[in-house]
Scaffold this active site. Structure first.
Site, PDB file in Angstrom:
ATOM      1  N   HIS A 235      34.806  42.433 -17.088  1.00 41.76           N
ATOM      2  CA  HIS A 235      33.907  42.889 -16.031  1.00 41.76           C
ATOM      3  C   HIS A 235      32.637  43.532 -16.587  1.00 41.76           C
ATOM      4  O   HIS A 235      31.551  43.283 -16.052  1.00 41.76           O
ATOM      5  CB  HIS A 235      34.598  43.832 -15.055  1.00 41.76           C
ATOM      6  CG  HIS A 235      33.843  43.937 -13.762  1.00 41.76           C
ATOM      7  ND1 HIS A 235      33.949  43.002 -12.752  1.00 41.76           N
ATOM      8  CD2 HIS A 235      32.917  44.827 -13.332  1.00 41.76           C
ATOM      9  CE1 HIS A 235      33.131  43.317 -11.767  1.00 41.76           C
ATOM     10  NE2 HIS A 235      32.500  44.425 -12.084  1.00 41.76           N
ATOM     11  N   TYR A 239      27.882  43.031 -16.275  1.00 43.59           N
ATOM     12  CA  TYR A 239      26.729  43.923 -16.346  1.00 43.59           C
ATOM     13  C   TYR A 239      25.881  43.651 -17.585  1.00 43.59           C
ATOM     14  O   TYR A 239      24.673  43.900 -17.568  1.00 43.59           O
ATOM     15  CB  TYR A 239      27.203  45.375 -16.279  1.00 43.59           C
ATOM     16  CG  TYR A 239      27.928  45.654 -14.995  1.00 43.59           C
ATOM     17  CD1 TYR A 239      27.261  45.621 -13.779  1.00 43.59           C
ATOM     18  CD2 TYR A 239      29.304  45.872 -14.973  1.00 43.59           C
ATOM     19  CE1 TYR A 239      27.935  45.821 -12.581  1.00 43.59           C
ATOM     20  CE2 TYR A 239      29.988  46.072 -13.791  1.00 43.59           C
ATOM     21  CZ  TYR A 239      29.296  46.045 -12.593  1.00 43.59           C
ATOM     22  OH  TYR A 239      29.967  46.220 -11.408  1.00 43.59           O
ATOM     23  N   HIS A 386      31.706  33.346  -5.436  1.00 41.55           N
ATOM     24  CA  HIS A 386      31.142  34.663  -5.763  1.00 41.55           C
ATOM     25  C   HIS A 386      30.518  34.665  -7.151  1.00 41.55           C
ATOM     26  O   HIS A 386      29.411  35.175  -7.353  1.00 41.55           O
ATOM     27  CB  HIS A 386      32.241  35.722  -5.675  1.00 41.55           C
ATOM     28  CG  HIS A 386      31.889  37.009  -6.347  1.00 41.55           C
ATOM     29  ND1 HIS A 386      31.008  37.916  -5.802  1.00 41.55           N
ATOM     30  CD2 HIS A 386      32.282  37.541  -7.545  1.00 41.55           C
ATOM     31  CE1 HIS A 386      30.878  38.951  -6.623  1.00 41.55           C
ATOM     32  NE2 HIS A 386      31.638  38.749  -7.679  1.00 41.55           N
ATOM     33  N   PHE A 387      31.217  34.078  -8.105  1.00 35.38           N
ATOM     34  CA  PHE A 387      30.758  34.080  -9.498  1.00 35.38           C
ATOM     35  C   PHE A 387      29.407  33.374  -9.624  1.00 35.38           C
ATOM     36  O   PHE A 387      28.541  33.791 -10.397  1.00 35.38           O
ATOM     37  CB  PHE A 387      31.814  33.380 -10.347  1.00 35.38           C
ATOM     38  CG  PHE A 387      31.792  33.753 -11.790  1.00 35.38           C
ATOM     39  CD1 PHE A 387      31.999  35.055 -12.181  1.00 35.38           C
ATOM     40  CD2 PHE A 387      31.582  32.788 -12.767  1.00 35.38           C
ATOM     41  CE1 PHE A 387      31.997  35.409 -13.520  1.00 35.38           C
ATOM     42  CE2 PHE A 387      31.574  33.131 -14.104  1.00 35.38           C
ATOM     43  CZ  PHE A 387      31.787  34.449 -14.485  1.00 35.38           C
ATOM     44  N   HIS A 388      29.209  32.322  -8.838  1.00 36.49           N
ATOM     45  CA  HIS A 388      27.951  31.595  -8.934  1.00 36.49           C
ATOM     46  C   HIS A 388      26.807  32.309  -8.213  1.00 36.49           C
ATOM     47  O   HIS A 388      25.634  32.008  -8.467  1.00 36.49           O
ATOM     48  CB  HIS A 388      28.122  30.173  -8.391  1.00 36.49           C
ATOM     49  CG  HIS A 388      28.795  29.257  -9.361  1.00 36.49           C
ATOM     50  ND1 HIS A 388      30.163  29.230  -9.530  1.00 36.49           N
ATOM     51  CD2 HIS A 388      28.293  28.352 -10.251  1.00 36.49           C
ATOM     52  CE1 HIS A 388      30.477  28.345 -10.457  1.00 36.49           C
ATOM     53  NE2 HIS A 388      29.368  27.802 -10.918  1.00 36.49           N
ATOM     54  N   ARG A 449      41.257  27.893  -6.569  1.00 41.04           N
ATOM     55  CA  ARG A 449      40.167  27.653  -7.507  1.00 41.04           C
ATOM     56  C   ARG A 449      40.676  26.812  -8.682  1.00 41.04           C
ATOM     57  O   ARG A 449      41.878  26.676  -8.898  1.00 41.04           O
ATOM     58  CB  ARG A 449      39.610  28.983  -8.027  1.00 41.04           C
ATOM     59  CG  ARG A 449      40.583  29.763  -8.895  1.00 41.04           C
ATOM     60  CD  ARG A 449      40.113  31.149  -9.247  1.00 41.04           C
ATOM     61  NE  ARG A 449      38.927  31.165 -10.079  1.00 41.04           N
ATOM     62  CZ  ARG A 449      38.601  32.155 -10.921  1.00 41.04           C
ATOM     63  NH1 ARG A 449      39.400  33.211 -11.018  1.00 41.04           N
ATOM     64  NH2 ARG A 449      37.521  32.124 -11.629  1.00 41.04           N
ATOM     65  N   ARG A 450      39.729  26.233  -9.417  1.00 41.87           N
ATOM     66  CA  ARG A 450      40.026  25.519 -10.666  1.00 41.87           C
ATOM     67  C   ARG A 450      41.089  24.435 -10.475  1.00 41.87           C
ATOM     68  O   ARG A 450      42.025  24.314 -11.266  1.00 41.87           O
ATOM     69  CB  ARG A 450      40.494  26.496 -11.750  1.00 41.87           C
ATOM     70  CG  ARG A 450      39.412  27.448 -12.239  1.00 41.87           C
ATOM     71  CD  ARG A 450      40.023  28.562 -13.060  1.00 41.87           C
ATOM     72  NE  ARG A 450      39.024  29.331 -13.781  1.00 41.87           N
ATOM     73  CZ  ARG A 450      39.265  30.462 -14.409  1.00 41.87           C
ATOM     74  NH1 ARG A 450      40.490  30.962 -14.391  1.00 41.87           N
ATOM     75  NH2 ARG A 450      38.327  31.100 -15.071  1.00 41.87           N
TER      76      ARG A 450
END
Length: 562
Positions: A235, A239, A386-388, A449-450
């Site tokens: 995580h 950042y 979300h990740f994208h 996912r995946r």
């Protein structure tokens, strides 16, 4: 690219801040940018293959083996290689602009070489189907030893960059103790310190678990301990990507938009807070994992919610800065200033569109960090949607816009294919809306996912996904087209751009700057904030890691799935 001179009439004339007309380390900066651009292009090719495959469309060589190789390659190239090398190149440019030269050129080049060799080692195992373990490389899925060794070398190479940044920051502080370093160098240094602290987790996982296990020195591995060490790093990695994008929003965007930064002190506080709060948050990725007490998951959840505060400060500060720019350019009324911003400047439009997408991604992140809501979206398509919106939008799109601004300055070449550069951010925005929003919806409908085969052999539960996966695939194709435009512009500029005088890097000026300039405050004492960050990490991880190391551990052998 739309030049800053086009907006000169809207901004008060100002002396350049800490800038140099030449970049003595331009070859080093451009070497990092070259690796980032090539990695980005290859990652985009892998991504479009996955998007089309998930929609159950027949493409050449479509198979589970090819799919999971491409998922791993895309994750490694985009999330680790592209971001790390671009951040290092941008960091060296900040050092050159502020101090005139990096401190230890031999160390910098050696670090680049180590990271590049590690990247090639890792990719060699992925593209030969010896490391289809995804970018999170969770055991007991096992990769070839060179995969783990290569990633370790990439991290070690990045530590050399951290040493350069922190050393340059320290020298500047010692040389002028009465003046703070630029906000750009302040942000870059906070990010380097954050990276050093965060990568301790993945380094420990590699050196003490994954490498010995993959070499056969250890027969079994503890998956829970590995996952905990990974998310200690995983995580904060977000950042590490986001802070350079924020630095661009604070120090480049207001000037390119024709205005001034609303508040530099708020920016300095923001980056210090990110340094403190970014690492002790990993357990919110492990809500579904046994063996971690709920109380410690709650602690990390609280820390995750608190870290939203500096992002809210950033949203306020940047929006206020953009309003200043829009009104200086003649914007009137409540929202009239938005129309007058230079939307044709690809550096500006990239950042503005990235912010809009990140706004949605940020709210999705709060859902992910909420225990009850996370149980609904866990391991569904919501997660890569979300990740994208985070790394794929706030980070990647801002980095692309930054490249349009940075590369001509460092290379001394004019930006080529300018029309494509202007179109590319909007194409990315449309593609990401189609791709990410649709994945959020299919995730709420329960689509995992995946997965290679989304039809699930025609079971009724999968029927609502089918039409939506076609829209997602369309978004993936649009994103691929946008990515190729970016690569074309970069290759055209770096290889065929007309030679011109190197322009200086000039950071945005802050409203309300005191006559003698800003004085150092407690927020500039990054060494103090790093010490506080270490203490908070010790509290958040000390007891859980101690318990994991002393529990009865059965372990697992390795599995080679594809």
């Amino acid at each position: 690219m739309a030049s800053t001179s086009a907006t000169a009439g809207a901004t008060p004339p100002a002396r350049p801040l800490a800038s140099h007309a030449h970049f003595p380390d331009s070859r080093l900066i451009l070497a990092n940018v070259w690796v980032a651009v090539v990695a980005f292009g290859v990652a985009a090719c892998m991504a479009v293959m996955q998007a089309v495959s998930r929609a159950n469309l027949e493409v050449p060589y479509r198979s589970p083996r090819m799919y999971y190789m491409s998922v791993t390659a895309h994750g490694i190239l985009m999330a680790l290689v592209f971001t790390t090398f671009f951040i290092m190149g941008l960091g060296y440019a900040v050092i050159d602009a502020d101090t005139g030269r990096i401190r230890w050129p031999k160390l910098a080049w050696a670090s680049f070489g180590v990271a590049a060799v590690g990247t090639l080692m890792t990719l060699a195992t992925v593209f030969t189907f010896k490391a289809s373990v995804l970018y999170t490389f969770y055991p007991p899925m096992q990769a070839h030893p060179l995969f783990y060794i290569g990633l370790t070398l990439l991290v070690i190479g990045s530590w050399g960059w951290c040493a350069e940044v922190i050393g340059s920051w320290h020298s500047a502080r010692v040389a002028r103790p009465d003046k703070p370093v630029s906000l750009a160098l302040h942000a870059t240094t906070a990010n380097a310190m954050l990276w050093l602290l965060a990568t301790l987790g993945v380094a420990a996982e590699m050196l003490f678990q994954l490498i010995p296990w993959s070499l056969g020195l250890e027969k079994r591995i503890d998956p829970l301990l590995s996952r905990t060490l990974f998310w200690y790093f995983g995580h904060p990695l977000v950042y590490f990507w986001v802070l350079p994008a924020y630095a661009v929003w604070y120090t480049v965007l207001p000037r390119e938009a024709g205005g001034r930064l609303f508040s530099e002190p708020l920016g300095r506080a923001t980056f210090a807070l990110f340094l403190v709060l970014s690492t002790p948050v990993g357990f919110h990725h492990q809500f579904m994992d046994p063996g971690i007490p709920a109380a410690w998951k709650l602690v990390h959840t609280g820390n995750t919610m608190v870290i939203a505060f500096p992002s809210f400060v950033t949203a306020f500060t940047i929006c206020a800065s953009l309003e200043v720019a829009g009104r200086l350019r003649g914007g009137n009324g409540l929202f009239g200033w938005i129309r007058t911003l230079p939307w044709g400047n690809p550096t500006v439009s990239s950042a503005l569109l990235a912010m809009l997408l990140f706004l949605v991604g940020g709210f999705g992140g709060i859902v992910n960090a909420s225990y009850a809501l996370n149980s609904v979206v866990h391991n569904t398509a919501w997660i890569h949607g979300h990740f994208h919106l985070t790394v794929g939008s706030a980070v990647a799109l801002t980095f692309m816009g930054t490249a349009y601004w940075l590369v001509p300055k460092v290379s001394g070449r004019e930006l080529q294919l300018e029309l494509l550069a202007k179109v590319q951010p909007y194409l990315w925005f449309v593609g990401m809306i189609l791709f990410a929003v649709v994945n959020h919806i299919t995730g709420l409908l329960g689509m995992p996912r995946r997965i290679f085969e989304s039809a699930y052999a025609g079971v009724p539960q999968a029927q609502p996904w089918q039409g939506l996966t076609l829209l997602s695939a369309l978004g993936g194709v649009v994103l691929f087209a946008s990515a190729m435009l970016f690569v074309m512009v970069m290759f055209g500029t770096l290889l065929a751009g007309r030679r011109t005088t190197q322009a200086p890097i000039e950071w945005a000026r802050s409203l309300g700057t005191p006559p003698g300039g800003f004085r150092p405050t407690v927020w500039d004492r990054l060494g103090l904030w790093f010490a506080i960050a270490v203490a908070l990490v010790a509290v958040a991880y000390g007891v859980p890691l101690w318990n994991l190391l002393h529990l009865t551990r059965y372990g697992s052998p390795g599995f080679h799935t594809f």
